[in-house]
Motif scaffolding. Structure first.
Motif, PDB file in Angstrom:
ATOM      1  N   CYS A  11       0.596  -1.041   0.136  1.00  0.00           N
ATOM      2  CA  CYS A  11      -0.013   0.065   0.083  1.00  0.00           C
ATOM      3  C   CYS A  11       0.941   1.392   0.013  1.00  0.00           C
ATOM      4  CB  CYS A  11      -0.814   0.034   1.191  1.00  0.00           C
ATOM      5  SG  CYS A  11      -1.935   1.456   1.294  1.00  0.00           S
ATOM      6  N   SER A  28       5.035   3.583   2.382  1.00  0.00           N
ATOM      7  CA  SER A  28       4.255   2.404   2.129  1.00  0.00           C
ATOM      8  C   SER A  28       4.429   1.600   3.350  1.00  0.00           C
ATOM      9  CB  SER A  28       4.557   1.811   0.886  1.00  0.00           C
ATOM     10  OG  SER A  28       6.123   1.323   1.161  1.00  0.00           O
ATOM     11  N   PHE A  29       3.499   0.588   3.136  1.00  0.00           N
ATOM     12  CA  PHE A  29       3.690  -0.582   4.124  1.00  0.00           C
ATOM     13  C   PHE A  29       3.260  -1.946   3.305  1.00  0.00           C
ATOM     14  CE2 PHE A  29      -0.689   0.622   4.652  1.00  0.00           C
ATOM     15  CZ  PHE A  29      -1.598  -0.448   4.810  1.00  0.00           C
ATOM     16  N   ILE A  31       1.519  -5.811   3.653  1.00  0.00           N
ATOM     17  CA  ILE A  31       0.848  -6.789   4.460  1.00  0.00           C
ATOM     18  C   ILE A  31       0.753  -8.269   3.734  1.00  0.00           C
ATOM     19  CG2 ILE A  31      -1.465  -7.599   5.381  1.00  0.00           C
ATOM     20  CD1 ILE A  31      -2.350  -4.924   5.758  1.00  0.00           C
ATOM     21  N   LEU A  36       2.251  -7.325   9.157  1.00  0.00           N
ATOM     22  CA  LEU A  36       2.301  -5.822   8.737  1.00  0.00           C
ATOM     23  C   LEU A  36       3.855  -5.461   8.884  1.00  0.00           C
ATOM     24  CD1 LEU A  36       1.283  -3.113   7.970  1.00  0.00           C
ATOM     25  CD2 LEU A  36       1.084  -2.729  10.405  1.00  0.00           C
ATOM     26  N   VAL A  38       6.378  -2.291   7.615  1.00  0.00           N
ATOM     27  CA  VAL A  38       6.646  -0.926   7.824  1.00  0.00           C
ATOM     28  C   VAL A  38       8.290  -0.785   7.383  1.00  0.00           C
ATOM     29  CG1 VAL A  38       6.351   1.380   8.372  1.00  0.00           C
ATOM     30  CG2 VAL A  38       4.735  -0.131   8.911  1.00  0.00           C
ATOM     31  N   PHE A  44       3.422   4.822   9.944  1.00  0.00           N
ATOM     32  CA  PHE A  44       2.295   4.920   8.820  1.00  0.00           C
ATOM     33  C   PHE A  44       0.997   5.086   9.797  1.00  0.00           C
ATOM     34  CE2 PHE A  44      -0.420   4.083   5.317  1.00  0.00           C
ATOM     35  CZ  PHE A  44       0.496   4.153   4.095  1.00  0.00           C
ATOM     36  N   TYR A  46      -2.305   4.776  11.619  1.00  0.00           N
ATOM     37  CA  TYR A  46      -3.212   3.535  12.064  1.00  0.00           C
ATOM     38  C   TYR A  46      -4.556   3.455  11.517  1.00  0.00           C
ATOM     39  CZ  TYR A  46       0.313   2.936  16.030  1.00  0.00           C
ATOM     40  OH  TYR A  46       1.277   2.905  16.695  1.00  0.00           O
ATOM     41  N   ILE A  49      -4.018   2.186   7.848  1.00  0.00           N
ATOM     42  CA  ILE A  49      -3.833   0.606   7.673  1.00  0.00           C
ATOM     43  C   ILE A  49      -5.101   0.041   7.926  1.00  0.00           C
ATOM     44  CG2 ILE A  49      -2.827  -1.053   9.034  1.00  0.00           C
ATOM     45  CD1 ILE A  49      -0.305   0.960   9.395  1.00  0.00           C
ATOM     46  N   VAL A  53      -6.676  -2.986   5.724  1.00  0.00           N
ATOM     47  CA  VAL A  53      -6.770  -4.423   6.222  1.00  0.00           C
ATOM     48  C   VAL A  53      -8.351  -4.954   6.187  1.00  0.00           C
ATOM     49  CG1 VAL A  53      -6.717  -5.936   8.497  1.00  0.00           C
ATOM     50  CG2 VAL A  53      -4.951  -4.352   7.853  1.00  0.00           C
ATOM     51  N   CYS A  70      -7.843   7.079   2.689  1.00  0.00           N
ATOM     52  CA  CYS A  70      -7.720   7.226   4.263  1.00  0.00           C
ATOM     53  C   CYS A  70      -9.157   7.601   4.631  1.00  0.00           C
ATOM     54  CB  CYS A  70      -6.876   7.984   4.540  1.00  0.00           C
ATOM     55  SG  CYS A  70      -6.423   8.430   6.354  1.00  0.00           S
TER      56      CYS A  70
END
Length: 89
Positions: A11, A28-29, A31, A36, A38, A44, A46, A49, A53, A70
């Motif tokens: 992401c 980015s992060f 999954i 998870l 980072v 990032f 919460y 995220i 998810v 977001c």
């Protein structure tokens, strides 16, 4: 029954009006099977995220590289989801 191949999803922030959490375009992060991840030294939001998810948990198909938002409307922060292959790392 064929076992499922583990999938990793990245992401990446693509743009925003402003970022209350201090995110920057390109942050980015990921999954996946490892949980998870980072990048070291980065952070990032919460809430962002949690939104991603929830979408992935609902079975969202990421092959079309969708844009997701977001949950804070004034930020208008949008992120690209994409499947990551092990050889791309």
């Amino acid at each position: 029954m064929t076992p499922k191949t583990p999938v990793t999803v990245r992401c990446t922030v693509e743009g925003f009006n402003y970022s209350a959490c201090g995110l920057e375009v390109g942050d980015s992060f990921e999954i996946g099977e490892r949980g998870l991840v980072v990048p070291e030294g980065k952070r990032f939001c919460y809430f962002a995220i949690a939104n991603v998810v929830a979408l992935l948990g609902s079975g969202m198909n990421v092959t079309s590289r969708p844009l997701v938002a977001c949950p804070d409307p004034p930020e208008n922060l949008h992120m690209r989801l994409e499947r990551v292959n092990e050889e791309d790392r």
